[in-house]
Design an enzyme around this catalytic site. Structure first.
Site, PDB file in Angstrom:
ATOM      1  CE1 TYR A  11      -3.914  -1.532   0.125  1.00 55.28           C
ATOM      2  CE2 TYR A  11      -3.332  -3.273   1.708  1.00 55.28           C
ATOM      3  CZ  TYR A  11      -4.608  -2.508   1.072  1.00 55.28           C
ATOM      4  OH  TYR A  11      -5.590  -3.145   1.394  1.00 55.28           O
ATOM      5  CD  GLU A  12       3.764   2.620  -3.594  1.00 56.44           C
ATOM      6  OE1 GLU A  12       3.175   3.271  -4.948  1.00 56.44           O
ATOM      7  OE2 GLU A  12       4.304   0.987  -4.490  1.00 56.44           O
ATOM      8  CG  HIS A  13      -1.354   6.113  -2.650  1.00 56.90           C
ATOM      9  ND1 HIS A  13      -1.252   7.593  -2.771  1.00 56.90           N
ATOM     10  CD2 HIS A  13      -1.430   5.826  -3.699  1.00 56.90           C
ATOM     11  CE1 HIS A  13      -0.276   7.380  -4.185  1.00 56.90           C
ATOM     12  NE2 HIS A  13      -0.575   6.263  -4.690  1.00 56.90           N
TER      13      HIS A  13
END
Length: 309
Positions: free
Chosen positions: A158-160
């Site tokens: 996950y990046e956001h």
């Protein structure tokens, strides 16, 4: 020395060892020396890359990471609170193809990666309604996908985030705990990069659940393009300190768009880390991009890892 002094000495030694034992970190063990682990993300770009296209050296431990499973509806328009769907190129990377590549190569394992940067041209957000409901949905949906595809592990990318670090930590930590306890997966990794919001979430997870995370796929290619060997080594040491005790892997991006590229000294840096007993493995983003250059750097990475010294 009189006999009277002996019990007192014994007591001092006992207290010394007890103190040493109590103050040593018990949750996360020191990472071992060099490893022969090679990992590669595959399937995110739908350019018909297959497992069988990628060269596999028999003398390394090889992990394919299917990219991505995302908890969004199949159209990719809205989050589904932990109900995961397959968003990788499942026509070319199907359950039968997973079984085939694992049958042909005893050193290959296949995992899936969660989240990723984007879905349907928008950002893919981690957005749980509550910890318990997300974990329940995630365990159920991922167990189903993992068993259908005969997979071995998960990677967290996950990046956001639409949740705070503590919520992310509990959701992901409980997911990994449950999947491991149920025997559904044998390993788990995380894929952070050097961004304040990203690091705050992953470091919270590491602090509480680092003992359950087998590998840190740190995205060193998210640093600036044109990174030098000495900068890379410094970044590596900084992140090894952040994820203390973890197996932090060296990484590059095949299209050369960021970080230290193979052309500019990536393998020089890896040799240096190896000489210091700190090369815990290499991972690549991604097979989809490497296909057009004939996987030359995959071959070079694995040859380096397979060499004893």
């Amino acid at each position: 020395m009189s006999n009277m002094a002996l019990p007192k000495l014994k007591l001092i030694f006992t207290l010394f060892f007890l103190q040493a034992f109590l103050t040593s970190p018990t949750s996360i063990q020191a990472a071992p020396a060099n490893s022969d682990l090679f990992r590669e993300y595959i399937g995110a770009e739908f350019n018909n890359v297959k497992f069988s296209d990628v060269p596999i050296n028999p003398n390394v431990e090889f992990h394919f990471l299917l990219s991505f499973a995302i908890d969004y509806d199949p159209s990719g328009s809205s989050p589904t609170n932990g109900k995961f769907n397959v968003f990788w190129d499942s026509d070319n990377l199907s359950p039968s193809q997973v079984s085939s590549i694992k049958n042909q190569h005893s050193n290959v394992k296949v995992a899936l990666s969660l989240g990723g940067d984007s879905v349907n041209s928008g950002s893919a957000y981690f957005k749980p309604s509550s910890i318990d409901s997300w974990v329940s949905n995630a365990v159920s949906s991922l167990t189903s996908i993992i068993q259908q595809y005969n997979l071995d592990g998960i990677d967290i990318d996950y990046e956001h985030f639409s949740a705070d670090p503590a919520t992310f930590s509990e959701c992901i930590g409980k997911l990994i705990t449950t999947l491991k306890n149920n025997g559904v997966i044998s390993f788990a990794s995380i894929a952070p990069f050097d961004d304040d919001q990203v690091q705050s979430h992953y470091l919270a997870l590491w602090k509480s659940y680092g003992h359950l995370i087998d590998y840190v796929n740190f995205q060193f290619y998210a640093y600036d393009q044109g990174t030098t060997v000495s900068q890379f080594i410094n970044y590596f040491k900084t992140q090894s300190s952040n994820y203390n005790g973890g197996k932090v892997l060296a990484s590059f991006i095949s299209d050369g768009s960021g970080g230290l590229s193979p052309e500019n000294g990536f393998f020089t840096a890896c040799h240096r880390l190896k000489s210091e007993q700190q090369l815990h493995g290499i991972f690549v983003w991604s097979a989809d991009d490497s296909k057009k250059i004939g996987f030359r750097y995959e071959k070079q990475s694995q040859a380096l890892l397979a060499t004893p010294h």
